[in-house]
Design an enzyme around this catalytic site. Structure first.
Site, PDB file in Angstrom:
ATOM      1  N   TYR A   1     -24.551  -2.945   4.931  1.00 11.75           N
ATOM      2  CA  TYR A   1     -23.859  -4.241   4.532  1.00 11.75           C
ATOM      3  C   TYR A   1     -24.897  -5.226   4.303  1.00 11.75           C
ATOM      4  O   TYR A   1     -25.013  -5.972   3.281  1.00 11.75           O
ATOM      5  CB  TYR A   1     -22.952  -4.785   5.718  1.00 11.75           C
TER       6      TYR A   1
ATOM      7  N   GLY B   1     -11.532 -10.667  -5.097  1.00 15.62           N
ATOM      8  CA  GLY B   1     -11.042 -10.217  -3.652  1.00 15.62           C
ATOM      9  C   GLY B   1     -10.578 -11.287  -2.847  1.00 15.62           C
ATOM     10  O   GLY B   1     -10.749 -11.730  -1.899  1.00 15.62           O
TER      11      GLY B   1
END
Length: 264
Positions: A154, A14
């Site tokens: 998260y 990423g």
């Protein structure tokens, strides 16, 4: 201290924007050959071009693969067999109230934020151990210790990464491979910047004011009193990836601006 990563190959998952891009740039600047990863060829090539602006001599390889799936991981493994430094940076976030988070969101967040790191570490770390040297890094978050009520799913994934990181460090004890987690605090990354930008437009206030208000209202324990920059986080990752960090393993290293109120 002069960090020299010449002769080392690094993979940053990423890494086409935000903290990941800053880490890739930092590793390349220290001499490492860097594998830049993103989901599209266009984004990967844009990231490579951005790194080359700062590091014209950078040795860069681009691999477009969605590492949030097992199939995407296999795609990467077919192109990149071995690395010396693995930075598990890939992650997604989304503010959403606990009672509005459906099963599929919990599963998606775990798959992208946790399982991507598990799959990459499971593939690359044994090869590092066989060579007697390696670095595995997990990008966790201060949200892994202080779970934000606005995105519990998260925070859950970032806590999970701390457990995986420590467990892998102990698994690789004595191998020459160090494993650490890095915990950024509120950081002016691409995703966070976009979020604040849209919110500022909605409220009709400057982004800088919104950032200051966020720190005051949501992270009042911050010692630096501001968002960190992606470069500040990347600097810590580059150090932990270096030979100089050989005695640091099994650690959770904070780059949180002092948000976490702990002396340990």
């Amino acid at each position: 201290m002069q960090i020299d990563l010449n002769g080392k190959r690094a993979l940053v998952s990423g890494s086409t924007g935000g903290i990941g891009l800053a880490i890739a740039r930092g590793l390349a600047g220290a001499g490492a050959e860097v594998v830049v990863n993103g989901r599209s060829d266009e984004r990967v090539q844009q990231a490579i071009a951005a790194i080359r602006q700062d590091c014209p001599q950078a040795r860069l390889t681009g691999v477009s693969a969605d590492l949030g799936s097992a199939a995407g991981a296999q795609q990467l493994f077919a192109q990149v067999a071995e690395v010396d430094i693995l930075v598990n940076n890939l992650g997604i976030f989304e503010p959403k109230g606990f009672f509005e988070i459906p099963d599929e969101d919990w599963q998606r967040f775990f798959e992208v934020n946790v399982m991507s790191a598990v799959r990459l570490s499971r593939h690359y770390a044994p090869k590092m151990a066989a060579r007697g040297w390696g670095r595995v890094l997990f990008l966790s978050s201060e949200s892994g210790l202080q779970i934000p009520t606005e995105m519990v799913h998260y925070g859950m994934t970032k806590t999970a990464l701390l457990a995986v990181s420590r467990g892998l460090a102990e698994t690789l004890a004595g191998s020459g491979v160090t494993v650490n987690a890095v915990l950024p605090g509120p950081t002016r990354s691409e995703g966070v910047g976009d979020f604040f930008e849209s919110l500022a437009q909605e409220k009709g206030v400057p982004v800088s004011q919104l950032e200051q208000d966020f720190i005051r209202d949501n992270r009042p324990s911050s010692v630096i009193g501001r968002l960190a920059t992606v470069e500040e986080v990347a600097n810590m990752v580059v150090y932990l990836a270096s030979p100089q960090a050989s005695a640091t393993t099994g650690a959770s290293v904070r780059v949180d601006g002092g948000v976490i109120r702990s002396i340990a």
